[in-house]
Design an enzyme around this catalytic site. Sequence first.
Site, short mmCIF file in Angstrom:
data_model
loop_
_atom_site.label_atom_id
_atom_site.label_comp_id
_atom_site.label_asym_id
_atom_site.label_seq_id
_atom_site.Cartn_x
_atom_site.Cartn_y
_atom_site.Cartn_z
N LYS A 188 0.88 -1.18 0.00
CA LYS A 188 0.00 0.00 0.00
C LYS A 188 0.91 1.22 0.00
CE LYS A 188 -1.81 2.97 2.10
NZ LYS A 188 -1.54 4.38 1.79
N GLU A 231 9.84 1.49 10.70
CA GLU A 231 10.96 2.42 10.45
C GLU A 231 10.34 3.81 10.47
OE1 GLU A 231 14.13 0.46 7.73
OE2 GLU A 231 12.17 0.10 6.87
N CYS A 272 14.22 10.63 6.44
CA CYS A 272 14.15 10.20 7.85
C CYS A 272 15.46 10.49 8.58
CB CYS A 272 13.79 8.72 7.94
SG CYS A 272 14.85 7.67 6.97
N GLU A 299 10.36 16.16 14.82
CA GLU A 299 10.69 16.06 13.40
C GLU A 299 9.85 17.07 12.61
OE1 GLU A 299 9.31 12.62 11.15
OE2 GLU A 299 11.33 12.39 10.34
P1 NAD Z 1 2.72 8.74 7.19
O1 NAD Z 1 2.85 8.02 8.48
O2 NAD Z 1 1.80 9.89 7.10
O3 NAD Z 1 2.23 7.74 6.03
C1 NAD Z 1 2.96 6.57 5.72
C2 NAD Z 1 2.01 5.54 5.13
O4 NAD Z 1 1.08 5.13 6.12
C3 NAD Z 1 1.18 6.06 3.97
O5 NAD Z 1 1.11 5.02 3.00
C4 NAD Z 1 -0.18 6.33 4.60
O6 NAD Z 1 -1.25 6.28 3.70
C5 NAD Z 1 -0.24 5.19 5.60
N1 NAD Z 1 -1.15 5.40 6.75
C6 NAD Z 1 -1.56 6.58 7.29
N2 NAD Z 1 -2.34 6.33 8.37
C7 NAD Z 1 -2.42 4.98 8.50
C8 NAD Z 1 -3.06 4.10 9.44
N3 NAD Z 1 -3.77 4.56 10.46
N4 NAD Z 1 -2.88 2.76 9.29
C9 NAD Z 1 -2.14 2.27 8.28
N5 NAD Z 1 -1.52 3.05 7.36
C10 NAD Z 1 -1.66 4.38 7.46
O7 NAD Z 1 4.20 9.14 6.75
P2 NAD Z 1 4.65 9.99 5.49
O8 NAD Z 1 4.29 11.41 5.73
O9 NAD Z 1 4.18 9.34 4.23
O10 NAD Z 1 6.25 9.82 5.52
C11 NAD Z 1 7.07 10.65 6.24
C12 NAD Z 1 7.53 9.95 7.51
O11 NAD Z 1 8.18 8.74 7.19
C13 NAD Z 1 8.55 10.78 8.27
O12 NAD Z 1 8.23 10.76 9.64
C14 NAD Z 1 9.86 10.04 8.00
O13 NAD Z 1 10.85 10.24 8.99
C15 NAD Z 1 9.41 8.63 7.92
N6 NAD Z 1 10.38 7.80 7.18
C16 NAD Z 1 11.16 6.93 7.89
C17 NAD Z 1 12.12 6.16 7.23
C18 NAD Z 1 12.98 5.17 7.98
O14 NAD Z 1 13.59 4.32 7.34
N7 NAD Z 1 13.07 5.26 9.29
C19 NAD Z 1 12.29 6.32 5.85
C20 NAD Z 1 11.50 7.24 5.17
C21 NAD Z 1 10.53 7.97 5.85
#
Ligand code: NAD
Length: 441
Positions: A189, A263, A297, A394
Amino acid sequence: MSAKPEIPEQITSWTSGLESGNGFSKNVLISPDESFDVLDPGTARKLVTLPVSNSKDVARAVNNSRQVFESGVWRNENPDNRERVLLRLADLVERDFSFLSTVEALDTGKPLAEAEFDIQEVATVLRYYGGWCNKVTGQSIATPTGLAANTLRGPVGVCAAITPWNYPLPILMYKLAPALAFGNSFVAKPSELAPLSTIYFAQLCEEAGVPSGVVTVLLGAGKTGADLVANPVLDKVAFTGSTKTGRAIMSVAANNITKVSLELGGKSPQVVFESADLEKAVEGVARGIWTNSGQVCVAGSRLLIQRSLKERFLGALLDFTQNYNLGHSLNPHSQMGPIISASQKEKIQATLDAAKSDGAEIFNAGTLTTDEGFFLKPTIVDGLDFEHSIHQEEIFGPVISVTTFDSESDAIELANSTRYGLAAGVWTGKAGQGQRVARAI
Ligand code: NAD
């Protein structure tokens, strides 16, 4: 001022196909009753309208993945053949390198050169895990005479991946390639903000000979993700995204006793000592925070600087950043792209406004080459103490906060003064100090 980007015809005809409902691989399970728009963040214009996967699609995807897993069509496949399929996928990613890189650049807003780097990474990861298919071994364990004990490595079962928008295809690949190498079924997804490369990849899976139902893609936002995670038929959820969503996913997974790997976000320090090579440290700190507009991240978003170097360093960092061109992903002169969405840009702006009213000094740099899209200039925030949220939470944008320190032990204490611990950088001219501080953070 606005250099209007030309979207290649090959891409517009592919997205028109998706809009008419004909261009999807059969691995993408969707229903026509609901839809969402995907924007180019470099122009704020719509790239495509896509259908959402509703609750029924999610259930169908997971149940079908379970059946396919149980059938053994993939997990009992000769490992050499699984390797061939993964290597073929890598070849197809390289065959369509230009198309995929351009799609990823348009969808995320990042400069094309950064997207090209990401897509090359995708092929590399597929080849790396392709090589594992036939090299997996277990252990034999010393036992009393007459008994035999050994470990056997095998697939987990039905695995789901929920991915973010900042590195859509590489992050998917870190999950999908090892899962396929070991014979799992896989449901992906992607983020609703940048799902296009995943949709295209589903097509490549078909072409590479991944058996039907081994890889399934679902589309939509948090609701689709939440439906997926809550499905008790899943064996594993691998999530990359924000800490807030990670927390919600972990609690749902706990309810079903589903394996989960998370992650999440970061607030990584970059520590600069007065003995550092100024030029190298400035360039390293700048790349550590401005890359992908700080939407990384492991972005080095907290600058900890030795007091004696502060004025010189900040001056040099501003000078270096002044030369950055902010522009559309397909403009070859762009070094930095936009923020992913209007709402994320507003959130960052509100954080900066609050910091300003709390007494922060704010410096901007860089040159905007467009008047469209969700752009925010690289920003340095100084003058707030280290407990302030600007140093603790963040921001996920091109914002670096500054704190000064006097001694090595102060630097270590400040670097560790956050709940996040994803990455860190140390800039010093003293090798021993570099090792010591790196180990202490
Ligand atoms: P997000 O948490 O808003 O969304 C991530 C995914 O989760 C999306 O596909 C979204 O549709 C889905 N999602 C949202 N709510 C959900 C729920 N309740 N249940 C299941 N899925 C749900 O994150 P984002 O804004 O897309 O990405 C940015 C974040 O990702 C930042 O905090 C960044 O640090 C982190 N990130 C971490 C790493 C790592 O390896 N640690 C790498 C890249 C990004």
